[in-house]
Scaffold this motif. Structure first.
Motif: not given
Length: 251
Positions: A115-120, A144-149, A184-188, A230-238
């Protein structure tokens, strides 16, 4: 109807490497094709085809991290007939190409974030702020917390925040007006071994409608993922986990 959808999703997980048609899934669910598609979307928030595609790409992530198979070999193992199609879909959904994803997973230190820096803050756009409740679960590292379309947490989120240990509050700035899925996603990290569908901690909430110049407040509770998620496809958090012993059992 959850039992019917459960049977279909189990079929996806067990046969993702094979050609799986809508008729096959409807038969597993013991429903007509039309009724099955409608019920499946009601339970999971997406179509059977999109869910199956997410499973295939999710499995590809694990193979890229934990095997020496080539990208072409992996594409065939997860049910794609064309390595080019696999690579383009993986890149779009994960936010990194398969090769770059594998390189990131092999880093031994704190490597560059996908990820680049988060929006301001931007007065012409909206914000979502809130807390992540970790009661009863123990994230391995960051959350990790994100907004997705869409309902699948894939690609690069439009806005995001990274919460370290003991940090409950998140801020998602610079969201355009419209409807957004906050995930939101994180590893257990609460136990040494996990099944394929329970390694990830996730937090979801209803779709939010953002308006310019306004804040929306949310409370999100993390929980172990279930078969219906649904599986988390976003590259993080793994990729946040640099312990290769832990990563080998991540999914």
């Amino acid at each position: 109807m959850q039992d019917a959808v459960h049977r279909a999703i189990e079929t996806m997980w067990n046969h993702y490497s094979e050609p799986v048609s809508l008729s096959d899934l409807a038969d597993a669910a013991i429903l007509s094709r039309f009724y099955f598609s409608r019920v499946f979307r009601q339970v999971t928030g997406t179509s059977p085809g999109r869910f199956l595609s997410a499973i295939r790409l999710h499995q590809a992530k694990g193979l890229l991290r934990n095997s020496a198979l080539s990208v072409t070999e992996i594409s065939y193992q997860v049910g794609y007939n064309s390595p080019g199609t696999f690579t383009s879909r993986f890149t779009r959904s994960v936010g990194l190409s398969p090769t770059r994803y594998r390189d990131q997973a092999r880093l031994t230190g704190v490597g560059p974030s996908p990820l680049p820096g988060p929006p301001q803050l931007d007065p012409r756009r909206g914000n979502v702020v809130g807390t992540v409740n970790r009661s009863g679960v123990v994230p391995l590292r960051n959350v990790y917390v994100g907004a997705f379309g869409g309902p699948i947490p894939e690609g690069r989120p439009v806005s995001w925040d990274i919460l370290g240990p003991g940090q409950p509050g998140f801020q998602l700035h610079g969201l355009p007006e419209g409807s957004w899925h906050i995930r939101a996603a994180g590893l257990d990290g609460s136990a040494p071994e996990y099944s394929a569908q329970r390694r990830m901690l996730i937090g979801t909430c209803p779709v939010v409608t953002v308006q310019s110049g306004r804040d929306i407040e949310l409370d999100i509770t993390l929980r172990p993922s279930s078969l219906f998620d649904l599986p988390v496809l976003f590259a993080l958090p793994e990729l946040d986990c640099r312990d290769h012993g832990l990563m080998a059992g991540a999914y």
